[in-house]
Scaffold this active site. Structure first.
Site, PDB file in Angstrom:
ATOM      1  N   GLY A 232     118.095   0.358  46.029  1.00 50.65           N
ATOM      2  CA  GLY A 232     118.492  -0.424  47.195  1.00 50.65           C
ATOM      3  C   GLY A 232     118.294  -1.914  47.033  1.00 50.65           C
ATOM      4  O   GLY A 232     118.728  -2.700  47.882  1.00 50.65           O
TER       5      GLY A 232
ATOM      6  N   HIS B 252     112.010   3.689  47.680  1.00 49.57           N
ATOM      7  CA  HIS B 252     110.983   3.902  48.701  1.00 49.57           C
ATOM      8  C   HIS B 252     111.473   3.495  50.077  1.00 49.57           C
ATOM      9  O   HIS B 252     111.058   4.059  51.088  1.00 49.57           O
ATOM     10  CB  HIS B 252     109.725   3.104  48.323  1.00 49.57           C
ATOM     11  CG  HIS B 252     108.547   3.393  49.195  1.00 49.57           C
ATOM     12  ND1 HIS B 252     107.844   2.420  49.856  1.00 49.57           N
ATOM     13  CD2 HIS B 252     107.957   4.567  49.525  1.00 49.57           C
ATOM     14  CE1 HIS B 252     106.865   2.987  50.553  1.00 49.57           C
ATOM     15  NE2 HIS B 252     106.903   4.278  50.367  1.00 49.57           N
TER      16      HIS B 252
ATOM     17  N   LYS C 250     108.233  -7.814  43.627  1.00 47.54           N
ATOM     18  CA  LYS C 250     108.636  -8.954  42.803  1.00 47.54           C
ATOM     19  C   LYS C 250     108.300 -10.334  43.383  1.00 47.54           C
ATOM     20  O   LYS C 250     108.409 -11.327  42.678  1.00 47.54           O
ATOM     21  CB  LYS C 250     110.160  -8.909  42.565  1.00 47.54           C
ATOM     22  CG  LYS C 250     110.656  -7.666  41.838  1.00 47.54           C
ATOM     23  CD  LYS C 250     112.149  -7.724  41.608  1.00 47.54           C
ATOM     24  CE  LYS C 250     112.665  -6.536  40.817  1.00 47.54           C
ATOM     25  NZ  LYS C 250     112.725  -5.312  41.623  1.00 47.54           N
TER      26      LYS C 250
ATOM     27  N   ILE D  72     113.398  -2.873  33.641  1.00 47.29           N
ATOM     28  CA  ILE D  72     113.770  -4.238  33.977  1.00 47.29           C
ATOM     29  C   ILE D  72     112.488  -5.054  34.081  1.00 47.29           C
ATOM     30  O   ILE D  72     111.665  -4.830  34.972  1.00 47.29           O
ATOM     31  CB  ILE D  72     114.537  -4.313  35.309  1.00 47.29           C
ATOM     32  CG1 ILE D  72     115.744  -3.365  35.286  1.00 47.29           C
ATOM     33  CG2 ILE D  72     114.971  -5.744  35.590  1.00 47.29           C
ATOM     34  CD1 ILE D  72     116.729  -3.621  34.179  1.00 47.29           C
TER      35      ILE D  72
ATOM     36  N   LYS E 115     108.386 -13.794  33.131  1.00 45.19           N
ATOM     37  CA  LYS E 115     107.045 -14.112  33.639  1.00 45.19           C
ATOM     38  C   LYS E 115     105.975 -13.230  33.003  1.00 45.19           C
ATOM     39  O   LYS E 115     104.779 -13.480  33.185  1.00 45.19           O
ATOM     40  CB  LYS E 115     107.009 -13.970  35.169  1.00 45.19           C
ATOM     41  CG  LYS E 115     107.900 -14.962  35.892  1.00 45.19           C
ATOM     42  CD  LYS E 115     107.878 -14.748  37.399  1.00 45.19           C
ATOM     43  CE  LYS E 115     108.748 -15.756  38.123  1.00 45.19           C
ATOM     44  NZ  LYS E 115     110.191 -15.590  37.846  1.00 45.19           N
TER      45      LYS E 115
ATOM     46  N   VAL F 296     117.641 -14.634  38.782  1.00 37.87           N
ATOM     47  CA  VAL F 296     118.962 -14.118  39.110  1.00 37.87           C
ATOM     48  C   VAL F 296     119.406 -14.714  40.435  1.00 37.87           C
ATOM     49  O   VAL F 296     118.750 -14.522  41.463  1.00 37.87           O
ATOM     50  CB  VAL F 296     118.950 -12.581  39.187  1.00 37.87           C
ATOM     51  CG1 VAL F 296     120.339 -12.054  39.520  1.00 37.87           C
ATOM     52  CG2 VAL F 296     118.452 -11.994  37.871  1.00 37.87           C
ATOM     53  N   LEU F 297     120.517 -15.451  40.413  1.00 37.57           N
ATOM     54  CA  LEU F 297     121.014 -16.119  41.613  1.00 37.57           C
ATOM     55  C   LEU F 297     121.317 -15.108  42.714  1.00 37.57           C
ATOM     56  O   LEU F 297     122.010 -14.123  42.487  1.00 37.57           O
ATOM     57  CB  LEU F 297     122.297 -16.902  41.295  1.00 37.57           C
ATOM     58  CG  LEU F 297     122.121 -18.294  40.676  1.00 37.57           C
ATOM     59  CD1 LEU F 297     123.467 -18.850  40.260  1.00 37.57           C
ATOM     60  CD2 LEU F 297     121.436 -19.241  41.658  1.00 37.57           C
TER      61      LEU F 297
ATOM     62  N   SER G 101     119.392 -12.969  44.169  1.00 39.47           N
ATOM     63  CA  SER G 101     118.557 -11.778  44.271  1.00 39.47           C
ATOM     64  C   SER G 101     117.469 -12.012  45.318  1.00 39.47           C
ATOM     65  O   SER G 101     117.134 -13.151  45.641  1.00 39.47           O
ATOM     66  CB  SER G 101     117.921 -11.443  42.919  1.00 39.47           C
ATOM     67  OG  SER G 101     117.010 -12.452  42.534  1.00 39.47           O
TER      68      SER G 101
ATOM     69  N   THR H 276     109.175 -28.179  45.090  1.00 43.43           N
ATOM     70  CA  THR H 276     107.789 -28.521  44.760  1.00 43.43           C
ATOM     71  C   THR H 276     107.704 -29.698  43.798  1.00 43.43           C
ATOM     72  O   THR H 276     106.890 -30.609  43.955  1.00 43.43           O
ATOM     73  CB  THR H 276     107.068 -27.297  44.145  1.00 43.43           C
ATOM     74  OG1 THR H 276     107.229 -26.185  45.013  1.00 43.43           O
ATOM     75  CG2 THR H 276     105.587 -27.585  43.956  1.00 43.43           C
TER      76      THR H 276
END
Length: 243
Positions: A6, A30, A88, A126, A130, A170-171, A173, A194
């Protein structure tokens, strides 16, 4: 099977797999509402003639539940798992460190153990850039997931292949900077950056998912793959472009 089906990445993978001729899709997640939304969308696509012969099965469940995860992998007999499910949001995970490790790390371990046990042919995790020299709880959780996968790959049979793909940003997301900027603009600003020197690599959701599918098709057991994100972009320029 797409875990986190989803989410922004999981749902686009589902669309591309349906249009690409998948015989059966298991949408594992979930969140009841998000799984319901992508399931309805795919069913509408089928009515329009896209992957109309495919069987689509929504599965609501929690990968942190070891027994349930084993039950699902055993009984679905899926031959490929695209593991997109994860917490995430970086700042949120700093505030909820136990949840980050419990969901991302232990959940991934349950999936990997079940995949090895029930001979799932291909497993694509995936991951994220980071995970390299991580400075956040989220990054650490993904680094541990990668290590778990590499360990599991050593136990894989000759017909199995487990691998991971690292993303940059990812643009569009969930949790990315673009929706945040858009919300700041809708509420009258200000658009907050920032540090004006900050740069990041970006790619679109369909572009990223297409490369993930390619990796799932040709990737080798125990290997890591890094998507070519092109040139880095200054965050402040993205902000200016949307003001």
């Amino acid at each position: 099977m797409i875990t986190g089906a989803g989410g922004s990445i999981g749902s686009e993978l589902s669309r591309q797999l349906l249009s690409g001729g998948a015989e059966r899709l298991y949408l594992f997640g979930h969140g009841e509402n998000s799984i319901c939304e992508i399931y309805r969308e795919l069913r509408l696509l089928q009515q329009e003639g896209v992957g109309e012969k495919a069987t689509i099965v929504p599965i609501i469940g929690d990968m942190r539940d070891e027994k349930y995860t084993n039950f699902i992998i055993k009984n679905t007999k899926c031959n490929v798992i695209f593991h997109c499910a994860a917490y995430k949001h970086v700042p949120m995970m700093e505030e909820n460190q136990v949840a980050a490790i419990e969901n991302n790390v232990f959940g991934t371990k349950n999936l990997l153990d079940a995949a090895i046990k029930y001979k799932t042919e291909r497993f694509v995790l995936i991951s994220t850039d980071k995970a390299v020299s991580p400075v956040s709880v989220y990054g650490v959780s993904k680094m541990l997931c990668e290590k778990l996968l590499l360990s599991a790959a050593k136990k894989a049979s000759k017909n199995q292949a487990l691998m991971f793909v690292r993303f940059g940003n990812v643009l569009g997301s969930r949790g990315s900077i673009l929706p945040l900027f858009q919300n700041q603009i809708k509420t009258g600003g200000p658009v907050l950056v920032t540090d004006e020197k900050m740069e990041r690599y970006f790619m679109t959701i369909p572009e990223a998912c297409s490369l993930v599918l390619q990796t799932g098709g040709v990737g080798k057991n125990g290997q890591s793959y890094l998507l070519d994100m092109g040139e880095s972009i200054k965050i402040i320029e993205i902000g200016r472009a949307h003001v």
